[in-house]
Design an enzyme around this catalytic site. Structure first.
Site, PDB file in Angstrom:
ATOM      1  N   LYS A  34       0.832  -1.218   0.000  1.00  0.00           N
ATOM      2  CA  LYS A  34       0.000   0.000   0.000  1.00  0.00           C
ATOM      3  C   LYS A  34       0.857   1.255   0.000  1.00  0.00           C
ATOM      4  O   LYS A  34       0.654   2.165  -0.807  1.00  0.00           O
ATOM      5  CB  LYS A  34      -0.917   0.003   1.233  1.00  0.00           C
ATOM      6  CG  LYS A  34      -1.619   1.336   1.453  1.00  0.00           C
ATOM      7  CD  LYS A  34      -2.413   1.360   2.741  1.00  0.00           C
ATOM      8  CE  LYS A  34      -1.626   1.686   3.970  1.00  0.00           C
ATOM      9  NZ  LYS A  34      -1.414   3.107   4.264  1.00  0.00           N
ATOM     10  N   ASN A  35       1.793   1.320   0.937  1.00  0.00           N
ATOM     11  CA  ASN A  35       2.545   2.575   1.077  1.00  0.00           C
ATOM     12  C   ASN A  35       3.445   2.850  -0.118  1.00  0.00           C
ATOM     13  O   ASN A  35       3.723   4.004  -0.430  1.00  0.00           O
ATOM     14  CB  ASN A  35       3.365   2.569   2.373  1.00  0.00           C
ATOM     15  CG  ASN A  35       2.469   2.727   3.597  1.00  0.00           C
ATOM     16  OD1 ASN A  35       1.294   3.045   3.463  1.00  0.00           O
ATOM     17  ND2 ASN A  35       3.028   2.482   4.770  1.00  0.00           N
ATOM     18  N   CYS A 128      -4.022  12.751  12.638  1.00  0.00           N
ATOM     19  CA  CYS A 128      -4.845  11.582  12.358  1.00  0.00           C
ATOM     20  C   CYS A 128      -4.931  10.757  13.617  1.00  0.00           C
ATOM     21  O   CYS A 128      -4.495  11.189  14.681  1.00  0.00           O
ATOM     22  CB  CYS A 128      -4.264  10.788  11.197  1.00  0.00           C
ATOM     23  SG  CYS A 128      -2.770   9.951  11.648  1.00  0.00           S
ATOM     24  N   ARG A 133       1.288  14.420  13.386  1.00  0.00           N
ATOM     25  CA  ARG A 133       1.864  14.244  12.056  1.00  0.00           C
ATOM     26  C   ARG A 133       2.115  15.561  11.315  1.00  0.00           C
ATOM     27  O   ARG A 133       1.469  15.842  10.299  1.00  0.00           O
ATOM     28  CB  ARG A 133       1.013  13.262  11.229  1.00  0.00           C
ATOM     29  CG  ARG A 133       0.826  11.958  11.969  1.00  0.00           C
ATOM     30  CD  ARG A 133       0.144  10.908  11.163  1.00  0.00           C
ATOM     31  NE  ARG A 133       1.030  10.231  10.230  1.00  0.00           N
ATOM     32  CZ  ARG A 133       0.679   9.146   9.553  1.00  0.00           C
ATOM     33  NH1 ARG A 133      -0.505   8.636   9.708  1.00  0.00           N
ATOM     34  NH2 ARG A 133       1.524   8.596   8.708  1.00  0.00           N
ATOM     35  N   ASP A 320       4.222   0.025  12.232  1.00  0.00           N
ATOM     36  CA  ASP A 320       3.021  -0.540  11.604  1.00  0.00           C
ATOM     37  C   ASP A 320       2.771  -2.003  12.003  1.00  0.00           C
ATOM     38  O   ASP A 320       1.752  -2.576  11.606  1.00  0.00           O
ATOM     39  CB  ASP A 320       3.102  -0.426  10.075  1.00  0.00           C
ATOM     40  CG  ASP A 320       2.888   1.005   9.589  1.00  0.00           C
ATOM     41  OD1 ASP A 320       2.515   1.864  10.406  1.00  0.00           O
ATOM     42  OD2 ASP A 320       3.108   1.264   8.396  1.00  0.00           O
ATOM     43  N   ARG A 412      -8.858   0.572   4.382  1.00  0.00           N
ATOM     44  CA  ARG A 412      -7.823   1.477   3.875  1.00  0.00           C
ATOM     45  C   ARG A 412      -6.580   0.700   3.458  1.00  0.00           C
ATOM     46  O   ARG A 412      -5.879   1.109   2.538  1.00  0.00           O
ATOM     47  CB  ARG A 412      -7.410   2.471   4.967  1.00  0.00           C
ATOM     48  CG  ARG A 412      -8.397   3.571   5.244  1.00  0.00           C
ATOM     49  CD  ARG A 412      -7.784   4.553   6.219  1.00  0.00           C
ATOM     50  NE  ARG A 412      -6.400   4.785   5.846  1.00  0.00           N
ATOM     51  CZ  ARG A 412      -5.380   4.919   6.698  1.00  0.00           C
ATOM     52  NH1 ARG A 412      -5.581   4.879   7.988  1.00  0.00           N
ATOM     53  NH2 ARG A 412      -4.162   5.109   6.264  1.00  0.00           N
TER      54      ARG A 412
END
Ligand code: UD1
Length: 450
Positions: A34-35, A128, A133, A320, A412
């Site tokens: 994803k990233n 978030c 951030r 993560d 997501r």
């Protein structure tokens, strides 16, 4: 009738029901990262020709990034897991707030837009679920590259000044090896005049994937994956056809699922080097991770021993993976200390794990996990993307039924998690639940499979 249907649709959400303690078995196919995919979509804006990205996971975040790219006037076509992005014409230099506020990674587009158009306006993404951030490192780096950057009315406005058409290469030192700042500045420097050095750069595999994609488009980048990245600017990039690396966090999540449910499962494709810290911690816990082929891993579970974990920038232990390991360590034979050093507010899943019977104490960014023999299923709410996966894994290992709400977080970042777990034999069901009494007579929530 049409209105009733609409009002019901507006008041439904999906939840995941999990009946735990059913062993898993079989093989999981790991999706593209994803990233990496998100930042490569931004990277494609650097190129005035059509680019093709393969192995793009089908995720909510990718759809949102696609909307942002289209809102900039860029052509984007999706065929399965392949994206074709034609940024030969970028019609807009301003990304829309409603979209940027939903996806922090979209801020990273500021580098390519500025480098291509000489001007970029991107709303501040804001905080978030896991922390404030800020974007100060991105902003300072763009200024070092010769951009005038002002933040007004919540919008970051960057432009190349002094009558120049290109950014100017510079020596940049990052106070912290931020992944996003490294990516923003690497992309911006790709089209700058002269040489840029990014010192104390992030070394994450997604940074390397971005560098490799930019190189495939003709960029001159060396050192990605080390602390010093050197970029010699070029005046134009060309088309590229690029395959995105597998998602190391999705792979790590399934390894932890195997360890926690005492199940042997295999996964591919993976790049084992990207999982070094995750595999080392699993081995310290007592789980074997066997290399079955150069891109296939098998998890062979054992007793769950307590270990201490401190999250760090890559190649350290990934933030993560923190929530998933915390779930695993709730069932360990002892006490573990988990220190979250990357984000300031990333322990919100503790309260949810406690609802399942976990024994966890939190002080600041440190959690002390005392292992318990068994978790018990409970209704829980996902607080962020990785927390949602941690709760699903905990539910798979817990006694009885767990219901996970807040699945928009899961959507997501995990492609078809429910389908992949079902294929492994999990007893799991995703259903739509009416969350208000509109259209449901005010009775108990109605459910329909989705
Ligand atoms: C990326 C990943 C995210 C991962 C994180 C750390 C994407 C889309 N997301 O996020 O999944 O958890 O890396 O591995 O790739 N910081 C500043 N100023 C800045 C930028 C960052 O203070 O200008 C701080 C952040 O607040 C945070 C730390 O640096 O505390 C790390 O953030 P960063 O590495 O930038 O993470 P992201 O790129 O946002």
């Amino acid at each position: 009738m049409a209105n009733e249907t609409a009002s019901l649709a507006e008041s439904t959400e999906s939840v995941l029901h999990i009946w735990g303690r059913k062993p898993l078995s079989g093989h999981v196919t790991i999706s593209g990262a994803k990233n990496a995919a998100l930042v490569l979509m931004a990277g494609a804006l650097l190129c005035p020709e059509q680019c093709r990205l393969r192995n793009v996971p089908n995720l909510l975040d990718i759809q949102r990034m696609g909307q942002i790219v289209r809102a900039l006037g860029v052509k984007l076509e999706q065929k399965g897991n392949t994206l074709e992005i034609d940024a030969s014409h970028i019609g807009q230099s301003q990304a829309p707030y409603e979209l940027v506020s939903q996806l922090r990674a979209s801020f990273f587009a500021i580098g390519p837009i500025l480098a291509r158009l000489g001007i970029a306006r991107v709303p501040l993404p804001g905080g978030c679920a896991i922390g404030a951030r800020p974007v100060d490192l991105h902003v300072r780096g763009l200024r070092a590259l010769g951009a005038d950057v002002q933040i007004q009315h919540g919008v970051v406005r960057a432009c190349i000044t002094g009558g120049r058409r290109r950014l100017q290469g510079a020596k940049i030192y990052l106070d912290y090896p931020s992944v996003g700042a490294t990516e923003t500045l690497m992309m911006a420097a790709t089209l700058a005049e002269g040489e840029t050095t990014i010192n104390n750069a992030a070394q994450e595999p997604e940074v390397v994937d971005l560098a490799n994609f930019c190189r495939a488009m003709g960029a001159k980048i060396q050192g990605a994956g080390t602390k010093t990245i050197r970029i010699v600017g070029v005046s134009r990039l060309h088309t590229a056809d690029y395959h995105i690396v597998p998602d190391r966090i999705e792979a790590g999540t399934f390894l932890v699922a195997g360890a926690m449910t005492q199940s042997q499962i295999s996964l591919s494709p993976v790049i084992p080097d990207h999982l070094t810290a995750t595999i080392a911690k699993l081995r310290a816990i007592g789980t074997q991770v066997v290399l079955e082929s150069p891109n296939t891993l098998r998890v062979v579970p054992g007793p769950i021993e307590a270990v201490d974990i401190e999250t760090q920038p890559y190649p350290g232990f990934p933030t993560d993976m923190q929530a998933q390991f915390m779930a695993l360590l709730t069932l360990s034979n002892g006490n573990s200390v988990i220190s979250e050093t990357v984000f300031e507010n990333r322990l919100r899943h503790v309260a949810e794990l406690q609802r399942m019977g976990a024994d966890i104490r939190v002080k600041g960014n440190i959690a002390v996990v005392r292992g318990v023999p068994m978790l018990s299923g409970a209704p829980v709410v996902a607080t962020d993307l990785r927390a949602s996966a941690a709760l699903a894994i905990a539910g798979l290992a817990a006694d009885g039924k767990t219901t996970v709400q807040g699945l928009h977080h899961l959507d997501r970042g995990y492609e078809n998690l429910t389908g992949k777990l079902l294929a492994l034999g999990a007893h799991i069901e995703r259903v739509s639940v009416a969350t208000s009494d509109k259209g449901s007579n005010g009775s108990t929530p109605s459910e329909s499979s989705s």
